[in-house]
Write an enzyme that holds these catalytic residues in place. Structure first.
Site, PDB file in Angstrom:
ATOM      1  N   LYS A  23     -54.325  -1.401  10.716  1.00 46.12           N
ATOM      2  CA  LYS A  23     -53.743  -0.183  10.126  1.00 46.12           C
ATOM      3  C   LYS A  23     -54.880   0.751   9.679  1.00 46.12           C
ATOM      4  CE  LYS A  23     -49.572  -2.802   9.072  1.00 46.12           C
ATOM      5  NZ  LYS A  23     -48.779  -2.522  10.267  1.00 46.12           N
ATOM      6  N   HIS A  78     -50.797  -2.805   4.104  1.00 44.73           N
ATOM      7  CA  HIS A  78     -50.798  -1.344   3.889  1.00 44.73           C
ATOM      8  C   HIS A  78     -51.626  -0.949   2.667  1.00 44.73           C
ATOM      9  CE1 HIS A  78     -47.576  -0.733   6.864  1.00 44.73           C
ATOM     10  NE2 HIS A  78     -47.147  -1.901   6.433  1.00 44.73           N
ATOM     11  N   SER A 106     -43.605  -1.999   3.031  1.00 41.07           N
ATOM     12  CA  SER A 106     -43.834  -1.126   4.173  1.00 41.07           C
ATOM     13  C   SER A 106     -42.753  -0.079   4.395  1.00 41.07           C
ATOM     14  CB  SER A 106     -44.031  -1.958   5.442  1.00 41.07           C
ATOM     15  OG  SER A 106     -42.989  -2.878   5.599  1.00 41.07           O
TER      16      SER A 106
HETATM   17  C1  LIG Z   1     -46.615  -5.835   5.352  1.00 38.15           C
HETATM   18  C2  LIG Z   1     -47.074  -6.200   6.728  1.00 38.15           C
HETATM   19  N1  LIG Z   1     -47.643  -7.408   6.930  1.00 38.15           N
HETATM   20  C3  LIG Z   1     -48.097  -7.771   8.139  1.00 38.15           C
HETATM   21  C4  LIG Z   1     -47.980  -6.945   9.231  1.00 38.15           C
HETATM   22  C5  LIG Z   1     -48.472  -7.426  10.555  1.00 38.15           C
HETATM   23  O1  LIG Z   1     -49.739  -6.948  10.818  1.00 38.15           O
HETATM   24  P1  LIG Z   1     -50.252  -6.806  12.342  1.00 38.15           P
HETATM   25  O2  LIG Z   1     -49.712  -5.528  12.858  1.00 38.15           O
HETATM   26  O3  LIG Z   1     -51.734  -6.826  12.249  1.00 38.15           O
HETATM   27  O4  LIG Z   1     -49.688  -7.972  13.064  1.00 38.15           O
HETATM   28  C6  LIG Z   1     -47.378  -5.681   9.071  1.00 38.15           C
HETATM   29  C7  LIG Z   1     -47.196  -4.709  10.170  1.00 38.15           C
HETATM   30  O5  LIG Z   1     -47.440  -4.770  11.284  1.00 38.15           O
HETATM   31  C8  LIG Z   1     -46.921  -5.299   7.791  1.00 38.15           C
HETATM   32  O6  LIG Z   1     -46.340  -4.116   7.614  1.00 38.15           O
END
Ligand SMILES: Cc1ncc(COP(=O)(O)O)c(C=O)c1O
Length: 405
Positions: A255, A225, A197
């Site tokens: 996202k 992502h 990310s």
């Molecule tokens: C790589 C990654 N995994 C999981 C999440 C968590 O997802 P959520 O926002 O739906 O809790 C995020 C960002 O929020 C992320 O960047």
């Protein structure tokens, strides 16, 4: 309220964060998420911005037909679910969403969680226990790290995307094993982000599959992502490489899908197991049915509009080429995330603040989110950015970087 006690819990940490430039605060938006937004500044002024900071990569949040479909679902299903999935909360939209995710991802089955964070935490902590081994990329997302901590498994961190180092830590784990007749055989899990990310680079899925097979490991990838972004039709990392899927695929609906929630896709036995064992699935109220319906409608939209995924990819390429033309040191990103590494924390903050003054919102990411001295501007692109917006952002950013003192 005992102010002194509250201070003893909180004051030092906040003061330390202020002192080392890591104090966090929230930005207030006056308009919905899109490529162009209005923000409210600290002194109450409204400011127009080109937004290069959103995870809503396909910009689905503002499509009339999708908004209307969600509004219709609210009218049909009300505002909340009223119970956990295993009590009374499980409604038709939840089931339809899970069936569609499974189909979209090309898996036998899927299970949804209220967030991607909860999907990672609940999956890792129910699959692994204290006798097990987890191999984790050093740049994995916080929700993976928290899942590992909660599992109490022994964690071996390998260098970012370094497959030789992954092989090394697997051997190291093997050596640390006790072979007494009563000691349990550890389960072994390799876990990685699909798209990292903060860097926008990709996990090497073909090689990870090979290593997992050779070493009897389960492979889990987090496509937060990647879903809606990678591959010709946005199906994710396996479509990008044209290779097999990981054993466990986690993702988020918050996202590119522009709704809310997390999911795990894989064999039916896996999702049944999570339904029975995952505490972040069991002990929480189900997501609102209208949110599930919105996520499902938006996913169907992605399925029907691969040109939207292509438009995002074209924009990433155009932005990279514009930055290069302007002399900015940047690498071509295979995802929608384009990091421009500045290095020094204060300088990155300075460029980001100046960009905002000039109407371009690109946040600076700094320690502890990335390593010290690796502060960066993290641009993320949308399918709907115009070439003009992207060219303007590239020129202004290049000019500010050139004039850094
Ligand atoms: C790589 C990654 N995994 C999981 C999440 C968590 O997802 P959520 O926002 O739906 O809790 C995020 C960002 O929020 C992320 O960047």
């Amino acid at each position: 309220m005992n102010k002194q006690i509250l201070d003893s819990f909180t004051k030092d940490a906040l003061e330390a964060a202020r002192a080392n430039n890591t104090y966090r605060s929230m930005r207030l938006m006056e308009t919905p998420e899109s490529s162009h937004v209005k923000i409210r500044t600290a002194n109450g002024v409204s400011q127009e911005q080109i937004l290069l900071a959103s995870n809503s990569y396909l910009d689905l949040a503002n499509i009339d037909e999708l908004k209307q479909a969600m509004a219709q679902a609210v009218l049909e299903w009300g505002t909340g679910s009223g119970g956990a999935r295993l009590t009374t909360g499980n409604k038709m939209p939840h089931q339809e969403l899970e069936e569609f995710i499974a189909k979209f991802k090309g898996e036998e089955s899927a299970i949804t969680f209220n967030t991607g964070y909860m999907a990672n935490v609940g999956t890792i902590s129910s699959l692994c226990g204290k006798n097990d081994f987890i191999f984790s990329d050093e740049l994995n997302h916080a929700s993976i790290i928290d899942g590992i901590r909660l599992s109490r498994a022994k964690c071996f961190v390998y260098k970012h995307n370094d497959m030789a180092d992954l092989r090394r830590v697997i051997q190291e784990a093997e050596k640390s094993r006790t072979y007494a007749p009563t000691s349990p055989i550890p389960h072994k899990l390799i876990v990685t982000d699909a798209v990292f990310s903060m860097d926008g680079d990709l996990a090497n899925l073909p090689e990870l599959l090979r290593i997992a097979k050779e070493n009897d490991c389960l492979l889990m990838i987090d496509e937060a992502h990647a879903t809606g972004v990678l591959g010709k039709t946005g199906r994710g990392l396996a479509e990008h490489y044209g290779c097999a899927h990981a054993d466990v695929t986690v993702g988020t609906l918050s996202k590119a899908v522009a709704a809310e929630g997390g999911f795990v896709a894989g064999p039916k036995q896996l999702t049944e197991f999570l339904k029975n064992k995952s505490r972040s699935f069991i002990f929480t109220t189900a997501m609102a049915p209208a949110v599930a319906a919105a996520a499902c409608n938006n996913l169907r939209y992605i399925d029907a509009h691969p040109e939207r995924v292509q438009a995002l990819r074209d924009n990433v390429k155009f932005f990279y080429e514009s930055l290069k033309r302007e002399g900015v040191n940047v690498e071509q990103s295979p995802s929608a995330i384009v990091p421009i590494v500045i290095g020094d924390e204060a300088k990155a903050m300075q460029v980001s603040a100046k960009l905002q003054e000039l109407g371009i919102l690109i946040p600076a990411i700094r320690y502890p989110t990335v390593a010290k001295g690796q502060a960066r501007l993290r641009a993320s692109l949308m399918a709907t950015h115009t070439k003009e917006q992207l060219q303007t952002a590239a020129s202004v950013m290049a000019d500010l970087i050139r004039h850094l003192d």
